[in-house]
Design a protein around this motif. Sequence first.
Motif, mmCIF file in Angstrom:
data_model
loop_
_atom_site.group_PDB
_atom_site.id
_atom_site.type_symbol
_atom_site.label_atom_id
_atom_site.label_comp_id
_atom_site.label_asym_id
_atom_site.label_seq_id
_atom_site.Cartn_x
_atom_site.Cartn_y
_atom_site.Cartn_z
ATOM 1 N N GLU A 1 -19.527 -2.854 -103.661
ATOM 2 C CA GLU A 1 -20.608 -1.941 -103.875
ATOM 3 C C GLU A 1 -22.130 -2.431 -104.412
ATOM 4 N N ILE A 2 -22.060 -3.731 -105.230
ATOM 5 C CA ILE A 2 -22.985 -4.368 -105.347
ATOM 6 C C ILE A 2 -23.881 -5.273 -104.295
ATOM 7 N N LEU A 3 -22.932 -5.741 -103.534
ATOM 8 C CA LEU A 3 -23.414 -6.379 -102.223
ATOM 9 C C LEU A 3 -24.377 -5.789 -101.666
ATOM 10 N N GLY A 4 -25.840 -6.326 -101.142
ATOM 11 C CA GLY A 4 -26.710 -5.765 -100.395
ATOM 12 C C GLY A 4 -27.532 -5.135 -101.235
ATOM 13 N N LYS A 5 -27.500 -4.876 -102.686
ATOM 14 C CA LYS A 5 -28.429 -4.288 -103.612
ATOM 15 C C LYS A 5 -29.132 -5.286 -104.207
ATOM 16 N N LYS A 6 -30.393 -5.022 -104.861
ATOM 17 C CA LYS A 6 -31.305 -5.958 -105.260
ATOM 18 C C LYS A 6 -31.236 -6.267 -106.783
ATOM 19 N N ALA A 7 -31.452 -7.374 -107.003
ATOM 20 C CA ALA A 7 -31.600 -7.901 -108.508
ATOM 21 C C ALA A 7 -32.655 -7.280 -109.192
ATOM 22 N N SER A 8 -32.592 -6.758 -110.377
ATOM 23 C CA SER A 8 -33.717 -6.046 -111.130
ATOM 24 C C SER A 8 -34.248 -7.167 -111.941
ATOM 25 N N ILE A 9 -33.845 -8.233 -112.072
ATOM 26 C CA ILE A 9 -34.504 -9.355 -113.122
ATOM 27 C C ILE A 9 -34.084 -10.691 -112.424
ATOM 28 N N ASP A 10 -34.887 -11.717 -112.725
ATOM 29 C CA ASP A 10 -34.396 -13.073 -112.684
ATOM 30 C C ASP A 10 -32.939 -13.446 -113.184
ATOM 31 N N ILE A 11 -31.971 -13.933 -112.482
ATOM 32 C CA ILE A 11 -30.849 -14.171 -113.125
ATOM 33 C C ILE A 11 -30.284 -15.587 -113.073
ATOM 34 N N THR A 12 -29.867 -16.354 -114.090
ATOM 35 C CA THR A 12 -29.602 -17.493 -113.984
ATOM 36 C C THR A 12 -28.198 -17.977 -113.593
ATOM 37 N N ARG A 13 -27.655 -18.713 -112.737
ATOM 38 C CA ARG A 13 -26.780 -19.382 -112.453
ATOM 39 C C ARG A 13 -25.817 -19.248 -113.501
ATOM 40 N N GLY A 14 -24.391 -18.914 -113.211
ATOM 41 C CA GLY A 14 -23.371 -18.799 -114.338
ATOM 42 C C GLY A 14 -23.413 -17.520 -115.249
#
Length: 351
Positions: free
Chosen positions: A328-341
């Motif tokens: 469901e999440i794949l293909g959607k865009k990030a709302s903020i910058d997200i750090t690895r981990g």
Amino acid sequence: MSRTIKIGNKIVGENHPAYLIAEMSANHLQDYDRAKKIIFEAKNAGADAIKLQSYRPDTITIDCYGDNFMATKGSIWEGKNLYQLYQSAYMPWEWHEGLFEYAHDIGIEIFSSPFDLSAVDLLESLNVSAYKIASYEILDIPLIKKCARTGKPIILSTGIATLTDVERAIDVCKAEGNKNIAVLKCVSQYPTQYCNLNLRTIPHMADTFDCVVGLSDHSMGDAVDVAAVSLGANIIEKHLTISRSDGGADSIFSMEPKEFSKMVTDVRNVEQALGKISYELTDVQKRSRKNARSLYVVEHVRKGEVFTPHNLKSIRPGGGIETWYYDEILGKKASIDITRGTAMKWEYVDK
């Protein structure tokens, strides 16, 4: 009939701990002090009861060397006639009172298998708490009748019995007004080969006879006994000796005290493990669940970047969105910058 009986001060049967009986049989080697030591070791090992055998050679057979009176060929007693066998194995009747008193003093239940009508009289004089009908005596209807009339629990061993024999013995008890009956799966082979035990019969006996069920076991080790309890056995009977190397008619298939103690521990552990039918998580499972997989951002993601299998994965530990939302999440865009981990959260998904 009832799925419980009472022996002494303990309820035996469905929804109660298995009742563990140490069978002394001939392991006393006709030594009174040794008989007392076996009772002590039974108590020390965790047995609920010690069981004796009450007969005299002349009340169980005659001294005869005809073919019919010789011990079974191939058995551990081959070469003896029955009278010789029982003469070397029987417990002197004058011991009974003292052994009953000793067992009561140290806090272990004691009862016996009578092998003739006079033995029932002896045991009644000692206010015995239950009667065990030995496998070969399940065909002795006068004996079963007399035991049943006392109103005390009757434990039937089925080592040589057909289904009809068991039904007959139960019917005899009922006809005497006694429904306090237990039936033990048993094979009269000493020691018993595992392939002959057919333990799956135990739950079938419980359903067929609607009574307390168990196992009188002559196999080596305790695996069979633990398995029987897991199948619903309410009673386990096992022979006990001080040391098999001391010899005796039953020594070869008897447990030593440390082995009996291990069996008790194994049975009690399995009883705890059987527990109840439940799909609820224990507190331990709930804590462990926190370490299960969830969704994590595994590469740095900038605001507006699309979630892909490269930057979003199902990994350990928990803390992120549940894995079943992955597609469901794949293909959607990030709302903020997200750090690895970073554990994935719905707020990181651009609506």
